[in-house]
Design an enzyme around this catalytic site. Structure first.
Site, mmCIF file in Angstrom:
data_model
loop_
_atom_site.group_PDB
_atom_site.id
_atom_site.type_symbol
_atom_site.label_atom_id
_atom_site.label_comp_id
_atom_site.label_asym_id
_atom_site.label_seq_id
_atom_site.Cartn_x
_atom_site.Cartn_y
_atom_site.Cartn_z
ATOM 1 N N ASP A 97 0.801 -1.180 0.089
ATOM 2 C CA ASP A 97 0.018 -0.069 0.022
ATOM 3 C C ASP A 97 1.077 1.270 0.206
ATOM 4 O OD1 ASP A 97 -2.144 -1.558 0.285
ATOM 5 O OD2 ASP A 97 -2.644 -1.228 2.209
ATOM 6 N N ALA A 98 0.334 2.218 -0.725
ATOM 7 C CA ALA A 98 1.390 3.675 -0.930
ATOM 8 C C ALA A 98 1.546 4.218 0.695
ATOM 9 C CB ALA A 98 0.408 4.449 -1.592
#
Length: 226
Positions: free
Chosen positions: A63-64
């Protein structure tokens, strides 16, 4: 010697493993935006003076807003073999997370069915018979109790979207900084979710490979060092 804003954890002719910073997407960004793939390709291009495009196979993502170890393949053969390892569950994936509250029990296995709610733009826990749902499995254990939070280690058995975030939040223990899944405690940068370690077989040499990523500086605010 090539320099890079990325910390290089491992590199040979077949693989490149880096420490992904929180807040930087793995890939899939619009032109002009920074991604880990773009930074890694720039690093290889300059280090080896490669003309044209640089091949880099994406075999997993983070995930970013998360940080941690991220591995790429430098050849199509390595990419295919690594992809098979991830798909067959042969890669041991260990994460560290700081969650709100104190999980009880301190150690457990979690099995849920997850489904993407397009209207809410997030993943939700659902029944096994929900069309499009996928089973998600992980186990966790407490590493350290903090005054109002807990450092836990998570072993990921499946790789569903937002799996760790949702499975922990659904049990009343969202990850610090994760407002999307109900956290009320802020985190200095991104989420308190870190891909700590990957254990796999080198796709060409067939030898065990253990990759570990040091913790970002933001974790020190909670007394947790690398």
């Amino acid at each position: 010697m090539a320099s890079s804003p990325l910390t290089i954890l491992f590199e040979d002719n077949h693989l490149l493993a880096v420490l992904k910073p929180a807040g930087v997407p793995t890939m899939g960004v619009e032109a002009g935006r920074t991604s880990v793939v773009g930074l890694a390709k720039d690093y290889l291009k300059h280090k080896y003076r490669k003309p044209g495009n640089v091949y880099l196979g994406v075999v997993s993502r983070l995930d970013a807003s998360a940080s941690g170890v991220l591995i790429f393949a430098r050849t199509s053969k390595a990419a295919a073999r690594l992809t098979d390892q991830f798909r067959c569950g042969e890669v041991e994936k260990t994460y560290w997370a700081i969650v709100e509250g104190h999980p009880d029990p301190a150690e457990a296995s979690c099995v849920d069915w997850l489904w993407k709610d397009e209207r809410q733009m997030k993943m939700v826990v659902c029944g096994a018979h929900q069309s499009g749902s996928q089973q998600a499995r992980l186990s966790y254990r407490t590493l350290r109790r903090l005054p109002a939070a807990t450092l836990i280690e998570v072993r990921l058995e499946t790789g569903r979207k937002h799996q760790i975030r949702l499975q922990l939040a659904s049990r009343g223990h969202p990850i610090l900084g994760d407002r999307k899944y109900g956290a009320t405690t802020a985190f200095p940068h991104g989420l308190a979710l870190h891909a700590r370690q990957l254990e796999l077989e080198h796709p060409v040499r067939k030898t065990p490979l253990r990759l570990e990523a040091p913790l970002p500086a933001a974790w020190r605010k909670f007394g947790i060092g690398s």
